[in-house]
Design an enzyme around this catalytic site. Structure first.
Site, PDB file in Angstrom:
ATOM      1  N   THR A   1      78.152  -0.278 -47.318  1.00 44.84           N
ATOM      2  CA  THR A   1      77.188  -1.314 -47.697  1.00 44.84           C
ATOM      3  C   THR A   1      76.074  -1.357 -46.667  1.00 44.84           C
ATOM      4  O   THR A   1      76.279  -0.976 -45.514  1.00 44.84           O
ATOM      5  CB  THR A   1      77.866  -2.704 -47.778  1.00 44.84           C
ATOM      6  OG1 THR A   1      76.887  -3.681 -48.147  1.00 44.84           O
ATOM      7  CG2 THR A   1      78.518  -3.136 -46.480  1.00 44.84           C
TER       8      THR A   1
ATOM      9  N   LYS B   1      77.592  -9.310 -46.521  1.00 47.01           N
ATOM     10  CA  LYS B   1      78.769  -8.922 -47.313  1.00 47.01           C
ATOM     11  C   LYS B   1      79.881  -8.446 -46.388  1.00 47.01           C
ATOM     12  O   LYS B   1      81.046  -8.785 -46.547  1.00 47.01           O
ATOM     13  CB  LYS B   1      78.428  -7.743 -48.240  1.00 47.01           C
ATOM     14  CG  LYS B   1      77.731  -8.052 -49.508  1.00 47.01           C
ATOM     15  CD  LYS B   1      77.657  -6.719 -50.276  1.00 47.01           C
ATOM     16  CE  LYS B   1      77.124  -6.841 -51.658  1.00 47.01           C
ATOM     17  NZ  LYS B   1      77.160  -5.533 -52.355  1.00 47.01           N
TER      18      LYS B   1
ATOM     19  N   GLU C   1      73.524   4.169 -56.875  1.00 45.82           N
ATOM     20  CA  GLU C   1      73.772   3.029 -57.777  1.00 45.82           C
ATOM     21  C   GLU C   1      73.386   3.461 -59.174  1.00 45.82           C
ATOM     22  O   GLU C   1      72.213   3.549 -59.504  1.00 45.82           O
ATOM     23  CB  GLU C   1      72.951   1.805 -57.345  1.00 45.82           C
ATOM     24  CG  GLU C   1      73.594   1.074 -56.211  1.00 45.82           C
ATOM     25  CD  GLU C   1      73.303  -0.432 -56.153  1.00 45.82           C
ATOM     26  OE1 GLU C   1      72.814  -1.016 -57.141  1.00 45.82           O
ATOM     27  OE2 GLU C   1      73.586  -1.004 -55.094  1.00 45.82           O
TER      28      GLU C   1
ATOM     29  N   ASP D   1      80.003  -4.255 -55.681  1.00 45.12           N
ATOM     30  CA  ASP D   1      78.763  -4.563 -56.366  1.00 45.12           C
ATOM     31  C   ASP D   1      78.892  -5.987 -56.894  1.00 45.12           C
ATOM     32  O   ASP D   1      79.927  -6.357 -57.441  1.00 45.12           O
ATOM     33  CB  ASP D   1      78.502  -3.572 -57.509  1.00 45.12           C
ATOM     34  CG  ASP D   1      77.016  -3.464 -57.791  1.00 45.12           C
ATOM     35  OD1 ASP D   1      76.269  -3.052 -56.892  1.00 45.12           O
ATOM     36  OD2 ASP D   1      76.590  -3.832 -58.911  1.00 45.12           O
ATOM     37  N   SER D   2      77.847  -6.766 -56.686  1.00 48.95           N
ATOM     38  CA  SER D   2      77.949  -8.173 -57.072  1.00 48.95           C
ATOM     39  C   SER D   2      76.644  -8.638 -57.693  1.00 48.95           C
ATOM     40  O   SER D   2      75.622  -7.958 -57.601  1.00 48.95           O
ATOM     41  CB  SER D   2      78.303  -9.033 -55.855  1.00 48.95           C
ATOM     42  OG  SER D   2      77.480  -8.717 -54.762  1.00 48.95           O
TER      43      SER D   2
ATOM     44  N   PHE E   1      73.121 -15.842 -47.502  1.00 47.10           N
ATOM     45  CA  PHE E   1      72.113 -14.848 -47.864  1.00 47.10           C
ATOM     46  C   PHE E   1      71.829 -14.933 -49.362  1.00 47.10           C
ATOM     47  O   PHE E   1      72.460 -15.720 -50.089  1.00 47.10           O
ATOM     48  CB  PHE E   1      72.601 -13.447 -47.485  1.00 47.10           C
ATOM     49  CG  PHE E   1      73.718 -12.919 -48.359  1.00 47.10           C
ATOM     50  CD1 PHE E   1      75.017 -13.360 -48.186  1.00 47.10           C
ATOM     51  CD2 PHE E   1      73.463 -11.988 -49.365  1.00 47.10           C
ATOM     52  CE1 PHE E   1      76.047 -12.880 -48.993  1.00 47.10           C
ATOM     53  CE2 PHE E   1      74.490 -11.501 -50.170  1.00 47.10           C
ATOM     54  CZ  PHE E   1      75.784 -11.948 -49.985  1.00 47.10           C
ATOM     55  N   GLY E   2      70.902 -14.107 -49.802  1.00 48.96           N
ATOM     56  CA  GLY E   2      70.628 -13.956 -51.236  1.00 48.96           C
ATOM     57  C   GLY E   2      70.378 -15.289 -51.932  1.00 48.96           C
ATOM     58  O   GLY E   2      69.547 -16.099 -51.502  1.00 48.96           O
TER      59      GLY E   2
ATOM     60  N   LYS F   1      82.102 -21.243 -48.033  1.00 46.42           N
ATOM     61  CA  LYS F   1      81.845 -20.025 -48.814  1.00 46.42           C
ATOM     62  C   LYS F   1      83.149 -19.289 -49.097  1.00 46.42           C
ATOM     63  O   LYS F   1      83.406 -18.849 -50.211  1.00 46.42           O
ATOM     64  CB  LYS F   1      80.869 -19.124 -48.042  1.00 46.42           C
ATOM     65  CG  LYS F   1      80.489 -17.828 -48.765  1.00 46.42           C
ATOM     66  CD  LYS F   1      79.213 -17.958 -49.539  1.00 46.42           C
ATOM     67  CE  LYS F   1      78.959 -16.796 -50.477  1.00 46.42           C
ATOM     68  NZ  LYS F   1      77.892 -15.924 -50.068  1.00 46.42           N
TER      69      LYS F   1
ATOM     70  N   HIS G   1      83.140 -15.682 -55.013  1.00 41.23           N
ATOM     71  CA  HIS G   1      83.540 -14.521 -55.815  1.00 41.23           C
ATOM     72  C   HIS G   1      84.062 -13.397 -54.918  1.00 41.23           C
ATOM     73  O   HIS G   1      85.055 -12.751 -55.193  1.00 41.23           O
ATOM     74  CB  HIS G   1      82.341 -14.042 -56.638  1.00 41.23           C
ATOM     75  CG  HIS G   1      81.076 -13.854 -55.838  1.00 41.23           C
ATOM     76  ND1 HIS G   1      80.606 -14.811 -54.969  1.00 41.23           N
ATOM     77  CD2 HIS G   1      80.208 -12.815 -55.742  1.00 41.23           C
ATOM     78  CE1 HIS G   1      79.497 -14.371 -54.395  1.00 41.23           C
ATOM     79  NE2 HIS G   1      79.231 -13.163 -54.845  1.00 41.23           N
TER      80      HIS G   1
HETATM   81  P1  ITT Z   1      74.851  -3.048 -50.852  1.00 41.04           P
HETATM   82  O1  ITT Z   1      74.551  -2.476 -52.231  1.00 41.04           O
HETATM   83  O2  ITT Z   1      74.298  -2.215 -49.746  1.00 41.04           O
HETATM   84  O3  ITT Z   1      76.297  -3.379 -50.680  1.00 41.04           O
HETATM   85  P2  ITT Z   1      73.261  -5.295 -51.811  1.00 41.04           P
HETATM   86  O4  ITT Z   1      72.902  -6.615 -51.221  1.00 41.04           O
HETATM   87  O5  ITT Z   1      72.137  -4.465 -52.363  1.00 41.04           O
HETATM   88  O6  ITT Z   1      74.085  -4.475 -50.710  1.00 41.04           O
HETATM   89  P3  ITT Z   1      74.345  -5.506 -54.475  1.00 41.04           P
HETATM   90  O7  ITT Z   1      73.631  -4.321 -54.999  1.00 41.04           O
HETATM   91  O8  ITT Z   1      75.772  -5.720 -54.879  1.00 41.04           O
HETATM   92  O9  ITT Z   1      74.364  -5.513 -52.887  1.00 41.04           O
HETATM   93  O10 ITT Z   1      73.476  -6.785 -54.813  1.00 41.04           O
HETATM   94  C1  ITT Z   1      74.016  -8.031 -54.931  1.00 41.04           C
HETATM   95  C2  ITT Z   1      72.924  -9.072 -54.810  1.00 41.04           C
HETATM   96  O11 ITT Z   1      73.380 -10.256 -55.499  1.00 41.04           O
HETATM   97  C3  ITT Z   1      72.689  -9.472 -53.375  1.00 41.04           C
HETATM   98  O12 ITT Z   1      71.691  -8.697 -52.757  1.00 41.04           O
HETATM   99  C4  ITT Z   1      72.300 -10.949 -53.511  1.00 41.04           C
HETATM  100  O13 ITT Z   1      70.932 -11.068 -53.832  1.00 41.04           O
HETATM  101  C5  ITT Z   1      73.137 -11.380 -54.715  1.00 41.04           C
HETATM  102  N1  ITT Z   1      74.433 -11.874 -54.229  1.00 41.04           N
HETATM  103  C6  ITT Z   1      75.656 -11.274 -54.381  1.00 41.04           C
HETATM  104  N2  ITT Z   1      76.608 -11.976 -53.767  1.00 41.04           N
HETATM  105  C7  ITT Z   1      75.999 -13.044 -53.218  1.00 41.04           C
HETATM  106  C8  ITT Z   1      76.439 -14.131 -52.448  1.00 41.04           C
HETATM  107  O14 ITT Z   1      77.701 -14.236 -52.063  1.00 41.04           O
HETATM  108  N3  ITT Z   1      75.530 -15.029 -52.062  1.00 41.04           N
HETATM  109  C9  ITT Z   1      74.254 -14.926 -52.415  1.00 41.04           C
HETATM  110  N4  ITT Z   1      73.741 -13.934 -53.126  1.00 41.04           N
HETATM  111  C10 ITT Z   1      74.603 -12.987 -53.531  1.00 41.04           C
END
Ligand code: ITT
Length: 198
Positions: A19, A24, A48, A77-78, A153-154, A176, A181
């Site tokens: 990752t 994460k 991906e 993947d989330s 984050f996110g 959290k 999830h």
């Molecule tokens: P990697 O692919 O390198 O693991 P990524 O952040 O790009 O990192 P994903 O492709 O799985 O990972 O994208 C998931 C996105 O969904 C992530 O960047 C966040 O914007 C959102 N997300 C997933 N889980 C989250 C969480 O626990 N809290 C907040 N946002 C989340």
């Protein structure tokens, strides 16, 4: 190999988490720690594939990386699935966060009273010998009307898990890990892993 956060000698029981997302990785570490499962971050690029299935995306990347690095590899993947937007951004959550961000998503939902959403995480664990396992976790909740909180984050500042009254970003790590999830998915993985001892 490049990009690993920790370069101590490999241990066959160590899980390498591919990752680029440090948040994460830290969450995964916290969840696996009580199970005494060691995990290390491998910030190596991964493929991906285009798919609406988080599980398929994770599995392809994990199998490819397991062969490339000749180790047992974990990929997650989330995404955030918003009901009134028919599940958008879902598998595109990373891109949507990087482009329109939290503000853009709230804008798409302005005037909408239906705020239901869920986060989902799919984990794929793959060995170089082609075997793989999948684990998933989901948390239902609602999207707040404005961002609140600075942690995480996110989309954490706008997601309120069901049964709670604050966003993930307001709640901190314990909060959290109680609801997320990712925590559910990693706990499933841990229970399977300690039983199977691959
Ligand atoms: P990697 O692919 O390198 O693991 P990524 O952040 O790009 O990192 P994903 O492709 O799985 O990972 O994208 C998931 C996105 O969904 C992530 O960047 C966040 O914007 C959102 N997300 C997933 N889980 C989250 C969480 O626990 N809290 C907040 N946002 C989340």
């Amino acid at each position: 190999m490049h990009g690993e956060a920790d370069t101590s000698p490999s241990d066959k029981r160590t899980l390498w988490f591919v990752t680029q997302n440090h948040h994460k990785y830290q969450e995964a570490r916290r969840i696996l720690n009580p199970f005494e499962i060691e995990i290390r971050m491998l910030a190596s690029p991964k493929t991906e594939i285009q798919s609406t299935s988080l599980g398929e995306i994770a599995k392809f990347a994990a199998q490819e990386a397991a062969k490339k690095h000749n180790r047992t590899i974990l990929v997650e993947d989330s995404g955030l699935f918003v009901k009134v937007l028919n599940g958008f951004p879902g598998p595109f959550s990373s891109y949507v966060h990087a482009t329109i961000g939290v503000g853009g998503l709230l804008h798409l939902m302005s005037g909408e009273t239906g705020r239901e959403a869920y986060f989902q995480a799919s984990l794929a664990l793959a060995s170089p010998r082609d075997s793989s396992q999948e684990f998933s976790g989901k948390v239902n909740g609602t999207i707040s009307h404005k961002p609140a909180g600075k942690q995480g984050f996110g989309f954490d500042p706008i997601f309120i898990p069901k049964g709670a009254r604050k966003t993930f970003a307001q709640g901190g790590t314990e909060f959290k890990d109680k609801y997320s999830h990712r925590a559910f998915a990693f706990r499933k993985l841990a229970l399977w892993y300690i039983k199977t001892k691959i």
